[in-house]
Design a protein around this motif. Structure first.
Motif, PDB file in Angstrom:
ATOM      1  N   ARG A 283       0.838  -1.211   0.000  1.00 39.21           N
ATOM      2  CA  ARG A 283       0.000   0.000   0.000  1.00 39.21           C
ATOM      3  C   ARG A 283       0.871   1.258   0.000  1.00 39.21           C
ATOM      4  O   ARG A 283       0.642   2.197  -0.747  1.00 39.21           O
ATOM      5  CB  ARG A 283      -0.919  -0.023   1.224  1.00 39.21           C
ATOM      6  CG  ARG A 283      -1.899   1.135   1.272  1.00 39.21           C
ATOM      7  CD  ARG A 283      -1.534   2.175   2.319  1.00 39.21           C
ATOM      8  NE  ARG A 283      -1.453   1.611   3.666  1.00 39.21           N
ATOM      9  CZ  ARG A 283      -0.865   2.247   4.663  1.00 39.21           C
ATOM     10  NH1 ARG A 283      -0.289   3.433   4.471  1.00 39.21           N
ATOM     11  NH2 ARG A 283      -0.808   1.680   5.863  1.00 39.21           N
TER      12      ARG A 283
ATOM     13  N   ILE B 282       2.387   1.859  -3.328  1.00 37.00           N
ATOM     14  CA  ILE B 282       1.405   2.394  -4.277  1.00 37.00           C
ATOM     15  C   ILE B 282       1.249   3.899  -4.092  1.00 37.00           C
ATOM     16  O   ILE B 282       1.259   4.666  -5.048  1.00 37.00           O
ATOM     17  CB  ILE B 282       0.041   1.689  -4.099  1.00 37.00           C
ATOM     18  CG1 ILE B 282       0.128   0.262  -4.655  1.00 37.00           C
ATOM     19  CG2 ILE B 282      -1.072   2.459  -4.793  1.00 37.00           C
ATOM     20  CD1 ILE B 282      -1.117  -0.556  -4.457  1.00 37.00           C
ATOM     21  N   PHE B 283       1.152   4.316  -2.833  1.00 37.54           N
ATOM     22  CA  PHE B 283       0.925   5.743  -2.597  1.00 37.54           C
ATOM     23  C   PHE B 283       2.177   6.578  -2.792  1.00 37.54           C
ATOM     24  O   PHE B 283       2.098   7.784  -2.974  1.00 37.54           O
ATOM     25  CB  PHE B 283       0.303   5.958  -1.208  1.00 37.54           C
ATOM     26  CG  PHE B 283      -1.175   5.708  -1.245  1.00 37.54           C
ATOM     27  CD1 PHE B 283      -2.047   6.743  -1.561  1.00 37.54           C
ATOM     28  CD2 PHE B 283      -1.687   4.437  -1.049  1.00 37.54           C
ATOM     29  CE1 PHE B 283      -3.401   6.517  -1.646  1.00 37.54           C
ATOM     30  CE2 PHE B 283      -3.045   4.205  -1.136  1.00 37.54           C
ATOM     31  CZ  PHE B 283      -3.913   5.245  -1.426  1.00 37.54           C
TER      32      PHE B 283
ATOM     33  N   SER C  24       4.218   5.905  -5.323  1.00 36.38           N
ATOM     34  CA  SER C  24       4.481   5.910  -6.763  1.00 36.38           C
ATOM     35  C   SER C  24       3.879   7.187  -7.361  1.00 36.38           C
ATOM     36  O   SER C  24       2.891   7.709  -6.873  1.00 36.38           O
ATOM     37  CB  SER C  24       3.917   4.659  -7.412  1.00 36.38           C
ATOM     38  OG  SER C  24       2.527   4.665  -7.330  1.00 36.38           O
TER      39      SER C  24
ATOM     40  N   ASN D   2      -0.164   7.664  -8.859  1.00 32.47           N
ATOM     41  CA  ASN D   2      -1.373   7.188  -8.197  1.00 32.47           C
ATOM     42  C   ASN D   2      -2.367   8.346  -8.112  1.00 32.47           C
ATOM     43  O   ASN D   2      -1.997   9.487  -7.867  1.00 32.47           O
ATOM     44  CB  ASN D   2      -1.046   6.645  -6.791  1.00 32.47           C
ATOM     45  CG  ASN D   2      -1.103   7.707  -5.727  1.00 32.47           C
ATOM     46  OD1 ASN D   2      -2.179   8.085  -5.266  1.00 32.47           O
ATOM     47  ND2 ASN D   2       0.059   8.223  -5.351  1.00 32.47           N
ATOM     48  N   ASP D   3      -3.613   8.067  -8.353  1.00 30.86           N
ATOM     49  CA  ASP D   3      -4.597   9.145  -8.255  1.00 30.86           C
ATOM     50  C   ASP D   3      -5.829   8.672  -7.485  1.00 30.86           C
ATOM     51  O   ASP D   3      -6.948   8.864  -7.896  1.00 30.86           O
ATOM     52  CB  ASP D   3      -4.982   9.697  -9.632  1.00 30.86           C
ATOM     53  CG  ASP D   3      -5.492   8.622 -10.560  1.00 30.86           C
ATOM     54  OD1 ASP D   3      -5.443   7.439 -10.190  1.00 30.86           O
ATOM     55  OD2 ASP D   3      -5.957   8.962 -11.655  1.00 30.86           O
TER      56      ASP D   3
ATOM     57  N   TYR E   2      -6.302   7.584  -0.042  1.00 33.13           N
ATOM     58  CA  TYR E   2      -6.164   6.557   0.970  1.00 33.13           C
ATOM     59  C   TYR E   2      -7.118   6.872   2.112  1.00 33.13           C
ATOM     60  O   TYR E   2      -7.157   7.985   2.618  1.00 33.13           O
ATOM     61  CB  TYR E   2      -4.722   6.501   1.472  1.00 33.13           C
ATOM     62  CG  TYR E   2      -4.538   5.521   2.591  1.00 33.13           C
ATOM     63  CD1 TYR E   2      -4.882   4.180   2.413  1.00 33.13           C
ATOM     64  CD2 TYR E   2      -4.034   5.911   3.828  1.00 33.13           C
ATOM     65  CE1 TYR E   2      -4.736   3.269   3.433  1.00 33.13           C
ATOM     66  CE2 TYR E   2      -3.879   5.003   4.852  1.00 33.13           C
ATOM     67  CZ  TYR E   2      -4.229   3.682   4.658  1.00 33.13           C
ATOM     68  OH  TYR E   2      -4.086   2.778   5.663  1.00 33.13           O
TER      69      TYR E   2
ATOM     70  N   VAL F 277       2.634  -3.886  -7.086  1.00 36.41           N
ATOM     71  CA  VAL F 277       2.116  -2.518  -7.247  1.00 36.41           C
ATOM     72  C   VAL F 277       1.641  -2.303  -8.674  1.00 36.41           C
ATOM     73  O   VAL F 277       0.545  -1.787  -8.914  1.00 36.41           O
ATOM     74  CB  VAL F 277       3.209  -1.489  -6.883  1.00 36.41           C
ATOM     75  CG1 VAL F 277       2.816  -0.085  -7.323  1.00 36.41           C
ATOM     76  CG2 VAL F 277       3.490  -1.513  -5.385  1.00 36.41           C
TER      77      VAL F 277
ATOM     78  N   LYS G 195      -2.237  -1.521  -9.904  1.00 37.03           N
ATOM     79  CA  LYS G 195      -2.582  -0.336 -10.700  1.00 37.03           C
ATOM     80  C   LYS G 195      -3.283  -0.721 -11.999  1.00 37.03           C
ATOM     81  O   LYS G 195      -4.218  -0.053 -12.439  1.00 37.03           O
ATOM     82  CB  LYS G 195      -1.319   0.455 -11.020  1.00 37.03           C
ATOM     83  CG  LYS G 195      -0.807   1.239  -9.837  1.00 37.03           C
ATOM     84  CD  LYS G 195       0.448   1.957 -10.260  1.00 37.03           C
ATOM     85  CE  LYS G 195       0.802   3.068  -9.308  1.00 37.03           C
ATOM     86  NZ  LYS G 195       1.997   3.779  -9.802  1.00 37.03           N
TER      87      LYS G 195
END
Lengths: 204, 204
Positions: free
Chosen positions: B22, B25-26, B28, B31-32, B35, B176, B180
């Motif tokens: 997680r 991912i955040f 990277s 990411n849009d 959380y 990841v 995505k």
């Protein structure tokens, strides 16, 4: 036995650019699925190759395959049959390879009935997302022209409901990327992988 | 009104590395999604920030939210509540943004009941794909050790059936990327976009 491959069906309204997108997918370096070559009764044209462009069969041969239920889908167009032979598709899926079909919407409908767990991708005209401006934006348009556009748009949207995914063909490379993403993530779906896990457990 | 966002739920057996994936991912760049910060009744630790690490509430406040049905999911752990406040999630989804939850399997089960059209991703231990060798490969293992591993594997596979996707956490960057991809292709699902097309038609 490997995990069964995915049947991927790319379709969409005529003129949307299915063929162009399909070619771009198969020309891209990292594609790893098999293109299902169609069968036809039309004459082979100069430069065309049996098994590459089409499988060329006589009308009698084609009708025999239909009668035996060996066509996944077929249609008659300007006096000739065009269709997808079932054996090749099943054999390739059993080998664990994905099979890619690029077919007309009528054919896709038939495939959906027979292979509901296929991945059905609808290629959408770029301007379907700008429906409103396309339909009523130009003040100079006649009412009958507007109504005709409405009808076409309605039909396209109705077609879409039979599919799993809608990809806008606003740019070929972008559409290709999206289709590849869809295929990759479909391979991660639990209902596609769970059997192999359960089988593993059983075999222990 | 924008198209409603997706509720993405990442879960998996404890120790599988959900938090690490997680965070990656955040961190990277592209990411849009948002959380969803959890709510807890435990004491704030030095360095932690309200609304970033957790929303810190008293036991009374937390229980009032539970009573009002305002927790999407919650659990009690070592005498403290942990959970996902519903209002933030709904508000963010309504704004058209995707909301990302990283929660335990029990919580994911509750979310699934309330938001069946969420995207449920199960993070799988890397060795679950090598079940056989893990379980019986090492000849020196005692039978009870083997049986215990079998039990754990069975439970993990059973958990998986509630999810839409299974992603093997063999490498964090790879996991990841897969997550995505899943989110991107979920946005292309016809059942998620068809409403906006139909609405467009109606508005004309």
């Amino acid at each position: 036995m490997p995990e069964r491959g995915l049947l991927i069906v790319l379709s969409g309204p005529s003129g949307v650019g299915k063929g162009t997108v399909r070619k771009a997918i198969f020309e891209s370096p990292d594609n790893d699925f098999e293109y299902s070559v169609s069968m036809t009764t039309r004459q082979k044209r100069p430069g065309e190759v049996e098994g590459v462009d089409y499988y060329y069969r006589t009308r009698e041969e084609f009708e025999a395959l239909i009668a035996e239920g060996k066509m996944l889908e077929y249609a008659e167009y300007v006096g000739n049959y065009y269709g997808t032979p079932l054996d090749y598709v099943n054999q390739t899926l059993d080998e664990g390879k994905d099979v890619f079909l690029e077919i007309e919407v009528q054919g896709a409908k038939k495939v959906k009935e027979q292979v509901p767990d296929g991945v059905f991708i609808f290629l959408t005209p770029p301007d379907l997302t700008e429906l409103k401006s396309r339909i009523v934006g130009r003040g100079t348009d006649q009412l009958d022209v507007i109504e005709k556009r409405m009808e076409i748009a309605k039909k396209e949207i109705e077609m879409m409901t039979l599919y799993d995914y809608a990809v806008v063909n606003d740019s070929v490379p972008l559409a290709v990327e999206k289709i590849k993403q869809i295929i990759k993530s479909e391979h991660l779906r639990v209902d596609r992988v769970i059997d192999s896990y359960l089988k593993m457990l059983k075999e222990l």
